[in-house]
Each structure stands twice: as structure tokens, then as C-alpha cells.
Write a protein that holds these residues in place. Sequence first.
Motif, PDB file in Angstrom:
ATOM      1  N   MET A  60      37.034  61.850  64.872  1.00  0.00           N
ATOM      2  CA  MET A  60      37.749  62.557  66.127  1.00  0.00           C
ATOM      3  C   MET A  60      37.937  60.927  67.035  1.00  0.00           C
ATOM      4  O   MET A  60      37.161  59.918  66.534  1.00  0.00           O
ATOM      5  CB  MET A  60      36.779  63.081  66.916  1.00  0.00           C
ATOM      6  CG  MET A  60      36.674  64.496  66.108  1.00  0.00           C
ATOM      7  SD  MET A  60      35.461  65.798  67.245  1.00  0.00           S
ATOM      8  CE  MET A  60      36.578  66.314  68.350  1.00  0.00           C
ATOM      9  N   MET A  61      39.134  60.870  67.792  1.00  0.00           N
ATOM     10  CA  MET A  61      39.438  59.676  68.391  1.00  0.00           C
ATOM     11  C   MET A  61      39.977  60.196  69.568  1.00  0.00           C
ATOM     12  O   MET A  61      40.914  61.059  69.960  1.00  0.00           O
ATOM     13  CB  MET A  61      40.517  59.117  67.493  1.00  0.00           C
ATOM     14  CG  MET A  61      41.079  57.824  67.952  1.00  0.00           C
ATOM     15  SD  MET A  61      42.068  57.029  66.650  1.00  0.00           S
ATOM     16  CE  MET A  61      40.695  56.346  65.544  1.00  0.00           C
TER      17      MET A  61
ATOM     18  N   GLU B 137      41.722  63.911  60.602  1.00  0.00           N
ATOM     19  CA  GLU B 137      41.496  63.770  62.051  1.00  0.00           C
ATOM     20  C   GLU B 137      41.425  65.397  62.749  1.00  0.00           C
ATOM     21  O   GLU B 137      41.871  66.221  62.424  1.00  0.00           O
ATOM     22  CB  GLU B 137      42.357  63.145  62.754  1.00  0.00           C
ATOM     23  CG  GLU B 137      42.214  62.972  64.146  1.00  0.00           C
ATOM     24  CD  GLU B 137      43.248  62.091  65.134  1.00  0.00           C
ATOM     25  OE1 GLU B 137      42.923  61.919  66.380  1.00  0.00           O
ATOM     26  OE2 GLU B 137      44.206  61.527  64.341  1.00  0.00           O
ATOM     27  N   ILE B 138      40.508  65.639  63.696  1.00  0.00           N
ATOM     28  CA  ILE B 138      40.077  66.600  64.334  1.00  0.00           C
ATOM     29  C   ILE B 138      40.263  66.334  65.716  1.00  0.00           C
ATOM     30  O   ILE B 138      40.010  65.395  65.998  1.00  0.00           O
ATOM     31  CB  ILE B 138      38.672  67.132  64.095  1.00  0.00           C
ATOM     32  CG1 ILE B 138      38.120  67.406  62.493  1.00  0.00           C
ATOM     33  CG2 ILE B 138      38.331  68.355  65.052  1.00  0.00           C
ATOM     34  CD1 ILE B 138      36.850  67.735  62.447  1.00  0.00           C
ATOM     35  N   PRO B 139      41.363  67.207  66.270  1.00  0.00           N
ATOM     36  CA  PRO B 139      41.810  66.918  67.596  1.00  0.00           C
ATOM     37  C   PRO B 139      40.747  67.359  68.618  1.00  0.00           C
ATOM     38  O   PRO B 139      39.615  68.162  68.220  1.00  0.00           O
ATOM     39  CB  PRO B 139      42.955  67.790  67.790  1.00  0.00           C
ATOM     40  CG  PRO B 139      42.980  68.685  66.720  1.00  0.00           C
ATOM     41  CD  PRO B 139      41.863  68.288  65.591  1.00  0.00           C
ATOM     42  N   GLY B 140      40.957  66.991  69.929  1.00  0.00           N
ATOM     43  CA  GLY B 140      40.074  67.590  70.881  1.00  0.00           C
ATOM     44  C   GLY B 140      38.813  66.748  71.338  1.00  0.00           C
ATOM     45  O   GLY B 140      37.966  67.292  71.794  1.00  0.00           O
ATOM     46  N   CYS B 141      39.107  65.477  71.059  1.00  0.00           N
ATOM     47  CA  CYS B 141      37.956  64.470  71.506  1.00  0.00           C
ATOM     48  C   CYS B 141      37.569  64.483  72.800  1.00  0.00           C
ATOM     49  O   CYS B 141      36.493  64.240  73.237  1.00  0.00           O
ATOM     50  CB  CYS B 141      38.100  63.139  70.690  1.00  0.00           C
ATOM     51  SG  CYS B 141      36.742  61.935  71.060  1.00  0.00           S
ATOM     52  N   ALA B 142      38.400  64.661  73.882  1.00  0.00           N
ATOM     53  CA  ALA B 142      38.394  64.869  75.220  1.00  0.00           C
ATOM     54  C   ALA B 142      37.717  65.816  75.599  1.00  0.00           C
ATOM     55  O   ALA B 142      37.001  65.766  76.773  1.00  0.00           O
ATOM     56  CB  ALA B 142      39.752  64.528  75.861  1.00  0.00           C
ATOM     57  N   ASP B 143      37.497  66.881  74.850  1.00  0.00           N
ATOM     58  CA  ASP B 143      36.722  67.943  75.297  1.00  0.00           C
ATOM     59  C   ASP B 143      35.088  67.712  74.951  1.00  0.00           C
ATOM     60  O   ASP B 143      35.092  67.889  73.594  1.00  0.00           O
ATOM     61  CB  ASP B 143      37.100  69.384  74.648  1.00  0.00           C
ATOM     62  CG  ASP B 143      36.503  70.621  74.772  1.00  0.00           C
ATOM     63  OD1 ASP B 143      35.135  70.438  75.174  1.00  0.00           O
ATOM     64  OD2 ASP B 143      36.883  71.548  74.587  1.00  0.00           O
ATOM     65  N   LEU B 144      34.372  67.329  75.686  1.00  0.00           N
ATOM     66  CA  LEU B 144      32.898  67.067  75.376  1.00  0.00           C
ATOM     67  C   LEU B 144      32.372  67.878  74.455  1.00  0.00           C
ATOM     68  O   LEU B 144      31.485  67.760  73.679  1.00  0.00           O
ATOM     69  CB  LEU B 144      32.235  66.707  76.841  1.00  0.00           C
ATOM     70  CG  LEU B 144      32.733  65.440  77.591  1.00  0.00           C
ATOM     71  CD1 LEU B 144      31.757  64.989  78.618  1.00  0.00           C
ATOM     72  CD2 LEU B 144      32.748  64.147  76.610  1.00  0.00           C
TER      73      LEU B 144
ATOM     74  N   VAL C  25      33.387  58.737  64.791  1.00  0.00           N
ATOM     75  CA  VAL C  25      34.113  59.295  66.284  1.00  0.00           C
ATOM     76  C   VAL C  25      34.411  57.733  66.903  1.00  0.00           C
ATOM     77  O   VAL C  25      33.662  56.944  66.844  1.00  0.00           O
ATOM     78  CB  VAL C  25      33.295  60.030  67.049  1.00  0.00           C
ATOM     79  CG1 VAL C  25      31.777  59.114  67.525  1.00  0.00           C
ATOM     80  CG2 VAL C  25      33.840  60.279  68.306  1.00  0.00           C
ATOM     81  N   TRP C  26      35.678  57.849  67.313  1.00  0.00           N
ATOM     82  CA  TRP C  26      36.228  56.356  68.251  1.00  0.00           C
ATOM     83  C   TRP C  26      36.288  56.903  69.549  1.00  0.00           C
ATOM     84  O   TRP C  26      36.895  57.973  69.918  1.00  0.00           O
ATOM     85  CB  TRP C  26      37.540  56.200  67.598  1.00  0.00           C
ATOM     86  CG  TRP C  26      38.151  54.874  67.985  1.00  0.00           C
ATOM     87  CD1 TRP C  26      38.118  53.770  67.341  1.00  0.00           C
ATOM     88  CD2 TRP C  26      38.905  54.633  69.298  1.00  0.00           C
ATOM     89  NE1 TRP C  26      38.507  52.756  67.857  1.00  0.00           N
ATOM     90  CE2 TRP C  26      39.203  53.268  69.182  1.00  0.00           C
ATOM     91  CE3 TRP C  26      39.283  55.430  70.157  1.00  0.00           C
ATOM     92  CZ2 TRP C  26      39.831  52.516  70.267  1.00  0.00           C
ATOM     93  CZ3 TRP C  26      40.204  54.923  71.214  1.00  0.00           C
ATOM     94  CH2 TRP C  26      40.328  53.404  71.281  1.00  0.00           C
ATOM     95  N   LEU C  27      35.526  56.310  70.397  1.00  0.00           N
ATOM     96  CA  LEU C  27      35.617  56.394  71.777  1.00  0.00           C
ATOM     97  C   LEU C  27      36.347  55.440  72.618  1.00  0.00           C
ATOM     98  O   LEU C  27      35.937  54.039  72.256  1.00  0.00           O
ATOM     99  CB  LEU C  27      34.054  56.714  72.332  1.00  0.00           C
ATOM    100  CG  LEU C  27      33.437  57.889  71.670  1.00  0.00           C
ATOM    101  CD1 LEU C  27      31.830  57.910  72.129  1.00  0.00           C
ATOM    102  CD2 LEU C  27      34.026  59.038  72.106  1.00  0.00           C
ATOM    103  N   ARG C  28      36.447  55.621  73.843  1.00  0.00           N
ATOM    104  CA  ARG C  28      37.013  54.451  74.598  1.00  0.00           C
ATOM    105  C   ARG C  28      36.226  54.625  76.116  1.00  0.00           C
ATOM    106  O   ARG C  28      36.062  55.680  76.614  1.00  0.00           O
ATOM    107  CB  ARG C  28      38.506  54.750  75.110  1.00  0.00           C
ATOM    108  CG  ARG C  28      39.315  54.398  73.848  1.00  0.00           C
ATOM    109  CD  ARG C  28      40.982  54.394  74.270  1.00  0.00           C
ATOM    110  NE  ARG C  28      41.319  53.477  75.106  1.00  0.00           N
ATOM    111  CZ  ARG C  28      41.807  53.644  76.225  1.00  0.00           C
ATOM    112  NH1 ARG C  28      41.847  54.863  76.794  1.00  0.00           N
ATOM    113  NH2 ARG C  28      42.261  52.689  76.882  1.00  0.00           N
TER     114      ARG C  28
END
Length: 403
Positions: free
Chosen positions: A18-19, A41-48, A62-65
Motif C-alpha cells: 500500500m502506498m 498494489e492495494i488502494p486505500g492507504c489514506a483510509d487508516l 507499506v509506503w508512508l509520507r
Amino acid sequence: MVGMGPPTVPLDLARCFMMQSGNGHGQDRLRAALNRRGWNEIPGCADLQNLRNCLSNGLGFVWLRGDHNCKVLCDLPAGTSAVINRWPPKPSGSGADLRVLWHKAELVSTLVQYYEAQGLDPWRHHPLTLVLPQGAGASSAAWGEFRTLFEAVADGTDARVPLVQRTRNLWLLKPTGGCSGRGIGLGDSLEELQSHYDSCRAMEGLQAASASQAWIAQKYLEAPLLFQGRKFDVRIFALLESSPQTELGFALLAYREGYGRTSSEIFTLDELHPTMHLTNFAVQKSAEATFGLHEAGNSISFPDIERALGSSVGFLARIVPAMHGLMADAVLAARAQLMDTLAAAGAPKAIFRTLLAFDLIVEANGSPLLMEINPFPGQTPQNDWHGHYLRRLLDDYVNSMQT
């Protein structure tokens, strides 16, 4: 049955990533490298909540910013076993990850303690540096200390700076949290340096940053090793990764290749152009008339440097290994803080890793010095060779998760 498609094959979450959305720091290139190696890739990384569910069920990477970092890493699900591209934040949850390495003032502090504890001179490994605390002005004790140091170096009573490195007594002023060369001043008079400091603090765009951070005064390297008569520095990427099964608790893996960043102008102390003395890519690119004049993108490979300097200098045989030693020293100096944040994360099965860019420079006598560490290095290709280099770097980053 009519309308029924092929059965859905469940994804192996261990081979999924996830990114967080956003640009910069090589995100798109890393995604391409993951795809080339068969990751999904699995979408929806912004959804905690979605991210936490995937982590609980064995997500592989997982790639986080930015701010997403603290929100997720301070509350990881039990049993998280993913590879996470960030080091955990401070135990309070309010600090940036790896600040002890990238923040110039904190890096200086840890290096001084580390080397002095071993009876070594820190300034043979890092340029002589003094921290100017937040808000320090011309009448402050910090500037008084800098004035004393400046004069002692100028008249030779401070033996930490050899004569060859103080012919003009040039000093740099840098904001401790700055990047891309922003805010850096170079001068050989206290009045000139103070004027630069004051003007930067008042400038729109720097005012907010300057009001909340310290600055450093750093002795400029007046006799650097030159590449075809021009100044250059060296950038080496390294992977910092938690390693709970080892006594040290983490590993630092220097990438086998590095590169040099060159100035376009012949080096001299008679002129103080930023584009002559600051080899940062952003600074060099700002000089449209000279950028790329000698090398495309002002970037050179290690073999380029070895050929130009000659085997007698020993760039590959002696200088690069010494650089690796400086990189290891910087991380070892910060070991206590790094281990505290790993323990606070409370995720013993997770692997935390991050790509760091170490920037170094070499004195004319062949001795390297660590300048700074960048936790979010730009990964924009600067020429064809550099683009291939970045692709190899990220392919190897992904491959290392499969070993």
C-alpha cells in the motif's frame, strides 16, 4: 451461468503493498520497481482503518509520507509483520522520524559526543561547527561564542583548522532544517554573516522556518579535492533497517554505487558565487548558463571520479571505504535514540527501513568529511546514467525484501 466471470483469486497479502498518495521522494519509481518484481498494489492507504486491517492480515509492504507516519506508526496493530518504509517516530508521537540524523544541530551534537567518548577529534570527521540556538541575535551569548571561535581560527590560535583550510577564514551559515541549498550563506566577515542571517530570518518564506529552528555556523572547506579543477561532493545511499535478531538492533547497508555532484565553475577563493561553492543539484540547476556545461545534470559516477583523479589518489580503494566508516559512525552515534523509537513502536515483527542519502566531501589531502544526512532525498534523474542508477537502486531495494 450467464454473466459469471472467472473466479477471483485471493491475493497473497505478503506480496502486496500500500502506498500513500502524493508525489516526490521516488514514490512513482518505487511503485514501478515493485510492479516489476510482481508485487500487487492495494488502494486505500489514506483510509487508516483499511490500512490497519491490511496490516493485521499480513500486508507485505507499506509506503508512508509525512503526517501519515505518526498516525499509523504510533498505533500499529498487534502482530504487524510488514516492511514499513519509515523509522518509527519519537515515543511522544510528536517528533519527526530520524530527526537525530537529519537535523543538522542534532547530528552535530551526537557526533561530538560519540567521537569525544572515544578520545577522537570530531572535527576530523565533520567540519568544525557551532550551533546558533533559535532566535540568537548579534548580542546573544551564542554569537559571542561564534565571534570568539571565528577570530581564533583566523589568527591560528584554534589548531583544529589547519592553515590550508583557513586562508580566507570562510564560514557557512545554514538553517538546521533546510534543504536544496535554501538559506545558506558564505562569507569571511562576521558582519557579512550576521547580515545574511538577519535578512534570511526576515525573508518571506524563510521567516516561519527561521523562527522555529536553530542555525549552524560551519567552517567552509577552503581546500577541497577537486574534479577537473571544480568542486564536487559525494552522495551515497544507504538502507537503514531494523534487525531485532541482531545484537546491534539494526543494520546499515551502504549501496554499492554512489555519485558525485559537481560545480560548473573552476574553483577559486577569489569569488564566492553560490554556484561555484555549493554543489547541491538545486543550486547548480538555478544557473541556466552553466548548468550541464561539463557533465549532463552535473552528476558523475564513481568510475568517472576514479578516472579523473587517478589511481594514486585511491578514491575507490581508500576514500570510499573511509566514507562508509563515517556513515556507520553517524548511525552508531544515534543508536540509543534509534533503539528507543523502535521499542516504543511496539511491533517486534515489523521491519522498519528507510533509504538515507549521506552527503560527504573530501579534503585536498584525501580525507573525507560527513556533511549531512538526507532522509527524503530527491530521486529525479539528472542525466541518463543517473536515471539508470536510480532504477538499479530501487530494484535492489525491492529485491532485498525477498531475501
